[in-house]
Design an enzyme around this catalytic site. Sequence first.
Site, short mmCIF file in Angstrom:
data_model
loop_
_atom_site.label_atom_id
_atom_site.label_comp_id
_atom_site.label_asym_id
_atom_site.label_seq_id
_atom_site.Cartn_x
_atom_site.Cartn_y
_atom_site.Cartn_z
N ARG A 292 86.57 79.47 -12.38
CA ARG A 292 86.44 79.50 -10.92
C ARG A 292 86.01 80.89 -10.48
O ARG A 292 85.96 81.81 -11.30
CB ARG A 292 87.81 79.22 -10.30
CG ARG A 292 88.82 80.27 -10.73
CD ARG A 292 90.12 80.27 -9.96
NE ARG A 292 90.90 81.44 -10.24
CZ ARG A 292 91.67 81.64 -11.30
NH1 ARG A 292 91.76 80.70 -12.24
NH2 ARG A 292 92.33 82.77 -11.47
N VAL A 295 89.97 85.73 -6.97
CA VAL A 295 90.36 86.49 -5.77
C VAL A 295 89.68 87.85 -5.79
O VAL A 295 89.15 88.32 -4.78
CB VAL A 295 91.89 86.67 -5.72
CG1 VAL A 295 92.30 87.51 -4.51
CG2 VAL A 295 92.62 85.34 -5.71
#
Length: 444
Positions: A292, A295
Amino acid sequence: MFHKILIANRGEIAVRIIRACKELGIRTVAVYSEADRDSLHTKLADEALCIGPAKSKDSYLNVSSIISAAEVTDAEAIHPGYGFLAENAEFAEICENCGIKFIGPSSHSMRLMGNKIQAKKEVERLRVSVLPWSSSGIKDEKDAMDIARRIGFPVIIKAAAGGGGRGMKLVHTSASFGNAFHTAKNEAQAAFGNGDVYIEKFCEAPRHIEIQVMADKYGNVVYLGERDCSIQRRHQKILEEAPSPVLDERLRRGMGDAAVKIARAIGYTNVGTVEFLLDKNMRYYFMEMNTRVQVEHPVTEMITGIDIIKEQIRLARGERLRFKQKHVRMRGHSIECRINAEDPDTFVPSPGKITSLHMPGGPGVRVDSAISCGYTVPPHYDSLLAKLIVHADSRAEALRRMATALDEMVVEGVKTNIPLHRKIMKDHDFIAGRVDINFLSRFA
Ligand code: MV4
């Protein structure tokens, strides 16, 4: 290009993705829970649909609501952000089957890397170094004990379906092994519906270094350098920086090439992160791959000038990578502080209404956030309020810039960890770049 993208997330990352879409001329659909009716991502998107009650399970994790939202709005693609459904291979597969582009890797890659035993086997086959582990499988408890003895204590027991530190058990002696093994298996079964575990040599006081990779659908793979994420607490990163203060060009290239080799071998596409532990002797070991966007992606954006979210969207659309490895240049130093709504001493979450707010600014200061004055931080989600990111020519200048920005920042009404970050900026070990994953245990 896509005409319309649905963002299956909330908070700062939903806002970050909406901004990238706007720059690319793509229309956006926000989805929101009942607790997020007045949140920034809901306001900034071209359209917004309520997908359920406050609890994540009923909204941001509600696959059928999200797919329906994409269908009724004619969204061609879904960006999952991080967390929630971002690493859910079933969700990616459902998107694929519904003719909606999942902005991320294939469900096949996600499933492979989601099983940490399979991932490790694959990586070992490529001769990328891994720590000694139970590579030939574990038959029963007696076998597990034999393997642990052969590896040598201390060992760590990890869940195949875990990752990010979830479902790990550190075992120092053979006397406590049997119990730990049982507990680990039971906890893994309860948490992930998969009781498979593996045993690994425990690495003392390592640094956490991760490599950002990017791959198109035509076999082109590049790495965008590393991030040093050693400063964390209970597997929650608090501060990240790029480049790492301890890597030299040779080591960077070694880890980068290893990460690219892994991505290439599994036919990985879109963006991903290969995590390594770096021990005191500067030897690195593959840990896991995150499928993914992370952050902490902004620190890589700041030193490379590459917009990782825009690239994700282009790559999902089927575009070729726009640059080769030799075009990736790293400039200066970037640091990100995660500003959380939590007690700076106890780390207990502190949701509530923000009564006063000032965001820092000036050259080389970036804030990724979805909060504003008067906004109420809901108690249902993570406590990230803002990511304060700085970029400067050198690490020393970046530290000064961050210290200045932290001093300028005002958040009232909720407790924040800004005081903790200010302490870190003054810490002599941190200033010298002498940190490992245990760094924060000195602070609380
Ligand atoms: C380890 C380790 C020491 N030895 N494995 C935690 C997250 C997951 N990606 C791997 N983790 C660890 N695995 C061995 N064999 C120590 C950790 C670890 C850690 C790693 C990176 C950043 C912070 C951490 C905090 C505690 C433990």
